[in-house]
Motif scaffolding. Sequence first.
Motif, PDB file in Angstrom:
ATOM      1  N   PRO A 106       0.269   2.148   9.052  1.00 55.71           N
ATOM      2  CA  PRO A 106      -0.637   3.132   8.349  1.00 55.71           C
ATOM      3  C   PRO A 106      -0.381   3.714   6.924  1.00 55.71           C
ATOM      4  CG  PRO A 106       0.283   4.130   9.967  1.00 55.71           C
ATOM      5  CD  PRO A 106       1.029   2.873  10.128  1.00 55.71           C
ATOM      6  N   ILE A 107      -1.337   3.305   5.860  1.00 58.87           N
ATOM      7  CA  ILE A 107      -1.372   3.656   4.680  1.00 58.87           C
ATOM      8  C   ILE A 107      -2.758   3.928   4.055  1.00 58.87           C
ATOM      9  CG2 ILE A 107      -1.140   1.396   3.774  1.00 58.87           C
ATOM     10  CD1 ILE A 107       1.302   2.464   1.806  1.00 58.87           C
ATOM     11  N   SER A 108      -2.872   4.824   3.044  1.00 55.29           N
ATOM     12  CA  SER A 108      -4.049   4.980   2.435  1.00 55.29           C
ATOM     13  C   SER A 108      -4.139   4.089   1.034  1.00 55.29           C
ATOM     14  CB  SER A 108      -4.247   6.201   2.004  1.00 55.29           C
ATOM     15  OG  SER A 108      -3.266   6.739   1.092  1.00 55.29           O
ATOM     16  N   HIS A 109      -5.577   4.165   0.694  1.00 55.72           N
ATOM     17  CA  HIS A 109      -5.642   3.275  -0.733  1.00 55.72           C
ATOM     18  C   HIS A 109      -4.823   4.161  -1.904  1.00 55.72           C
ATOM     19  CE1 HIS A 109      -9.418   0.759   0.427  1.00 55.72           C
ATOM     20  NE2 HIS A 109      -8.411   0.593   1.614  1.00 55.72           N
ATOM     21  N   TRP A 153      -1.863  -5.770  -2.391  1.00 60.70           N
ATOM     22  CA  TRP A 153      -1.343  -5.050  -1.117  1.00 60.70           C
ATOM     23  C   TRP A 153      -2.576  -4.725   0.061  1.00 60.70           C
ATOM     24  CZ3 TRP A 153       3.305  -6.298  -0.361  1.00 60.70           C
ATOM     25  CH2 TRP A 153       4.206  -6.422  -1.192  1.00 60.70           C
ATOM     26  N   ARG A 154      -3.467  -4.332  -0.581  1.00 62.86           N
ATOM     27  CA  ARG A 154      -4.747  -3.917   0.636  1.00 62.86           C
ATOM     28  C   ARG A 154      -4.771  -5.038   1.490  1.00 62.86           C
ATOM     29  NH1 ARG A 154      -7.090  -1.310  -3.961  1.00 62.86           N
ATOM     30  NH2 ARG A 154      -6.429   0.895  -3.657  1.00 62.86           N
ATOM     31  N   ASN A 155      -4.929  -6.244   1.004  1.00 67.06           N
ATOM     32  CA  ASN A 155      -5.106  -7.276   1.780  1.00 67.06           C
ATOM     33  C   ASN A 155      -3.784  -7.586   2.832  1.00 67.06           C
ATOM     34  OD1 ASN A 155      -6.410  -9.974   2.363  1.00 67.06           O
ATOM     35  ND2 ASN A 155      -4.644 -10.997   1.509  1.00 67.06           N
ATOM     36  N   ALA A 156      -2.647  -7.389   2.104  1.00 73.42           N
ATOM     37  CA  ALA A 156      -1.454  -7.791   2.937  1.00 73.42           C
ATOM     38  C   ALA A 156      -1.120  -6.863   4.049  1.00 73.42           C
ATOM     39  CB  ALA A 156      -0.234  -8.043   1.919  1.00 73.42           C
ATOM     40  N   ILE A 157      -1.497  -5.441   3.607  1.00 68.88           N
ATOM     41  CA  ILE A 157      -1.131  -4.423   4.722  1.00 68.88           C
ATOM     42  C   ILE A 157      -2.408  -3.893   5.484  1.00 68.88           C
ATOM     43  CG2 ILE A 157      -0.313  -1.968   4.551  1.00 68.88           C
ATOM     44  CD1 ILE A 157       1.121  -2.487   2.131  1.00 68.88           C
ATOM     45  N   GLU A 178       9.426   6.119   7.103  1.00 67.83           N
ATOM     46  CA  GLU A 178       9.002   4.678   8.002  1.00 67.83           C
ATOM     47  C   GLU A 178       7.938   4.184   7.059  1.00 67.83           C
ATOM     48  OE1 GLU A 178       6.947   3.895  12.168  1.00 67.83           O
ATOM     49  OE2 GLU A 178       7.978   5.828  12.043  1.00 67.83           O
ATOM     50  N   THR A 179       7.264   4.358   6.472  1.00 69.67           N
ATOM     51  CA  THR A 179       6.150   3.684   5.696  1.00 69.67           C
ATOM     52  C   THR A 179       6.884   2.813   4.550  1.00 69.67           C
ATOM     53  OG1 THR A 179       4.413   5.472   6.197  1.00 69.67           O
ATOM     54  CG2 THR A 179       3.792   3.577   4.382  1.00 69.67           C
ATOM     55  N   ALA A 180       7.691   3.521   3.912  1.00 71.09           N
ATOM     56  CA  ALA A 180       8.534   2.779   2.831  1.00 71.09           C
ATOM     57  C   ALA A 180       9.263   1.654   3.704  1.00 71.09           C
ATOM     58  CB  ALA A 180       9.377   4.062   2.187  1.00 71.09           C
ATOM     59  N   ALA A 181       9.729   2.000   4.779  1.00 68.08           N
ATOM     60  CA  ALA A 181      10.799   0.831   5.151  1.00 68.08           C
ATOM     61  C   ALA A 181       9.716  -0.491   5.644  1.00 68.08           C
ATOM     62  CB  ALA A 181      11.581   1.210   6.207  1.00 68.08           C
ATOM     63  N   GLN A 182       8.611   0.060   6.176  1.00 65.74           N
ATOM     64  CA  GLN A 182       7.905  -1.075   6.531  1.00 65.74           C
ATOM     65  C   GLN A 182       7.308  -1.862   5.389  1.00 65.74           C
ATOM     66  OE1 GLN A 182       5.483   1.629   9.048  1.00 65.74           O
ATOM     67  NE2 GLN A 182       5.651   0.168  10.565  1.00 65.74           N
ATOM     68  N   TRP A 183       6.918  -1.084   4.407  1.00 63.08           N
ATOM     69  CA  TRP A 183       6.399  -1.835   3.166  1.00 63.08           C
ATOM     70  C   TRP A 183       7.432  -2.595   2.523  1.00 63.08           C
ATOM     71  CZ3 TRP A 183       2.402   0.773  -0.731  1.00 63.08           C
ATOM     72  CH2 TRP A 183       2.079  -0.128  -1.659  1.00 63.08           C
TER      73      TRP A 183
END
Length: 132
Positions: free
Chosen positions: A7-10, A52-56, A99-104
Amino acid sequence: MSLARFPISHEQIDLVVASFYARVRAHPKLGPVFTSHVTDWPEHEAKIARFWRNAILMERSYNGNPMAVHAAAGNVRPSMFEPWLEMFDITLTQHLPPETAAQWSALAHRIGRGLRYGLVQHDAPKGEVPRF
């Protein structure tokens, strides 16, 4: 059901991309490489945000070939990915939950390894095995 990797926003993607490229422009080695190719920073950042929007988020708003672009640049070297990823990781941890930083970061490192390997292959003389 979302197909997103995490989960991440534009807005979060845009913030990370803008902050990261501000760092890149100030970097003594990477800055000149980027500025020799990027003439419109807002457009470049918008394109990378679409990547990144495509990749994530699995959106289909990016249409490009990063490997071909990096290989064609002529002055992008495999060794540049280490400082690039270090700066990207710093940017991620400054702007995102851990957690989001680690996943990205994991995704960026995987993509970075692929690009680095591709550049090594591209630069190797025909018939020669590239060395890392």
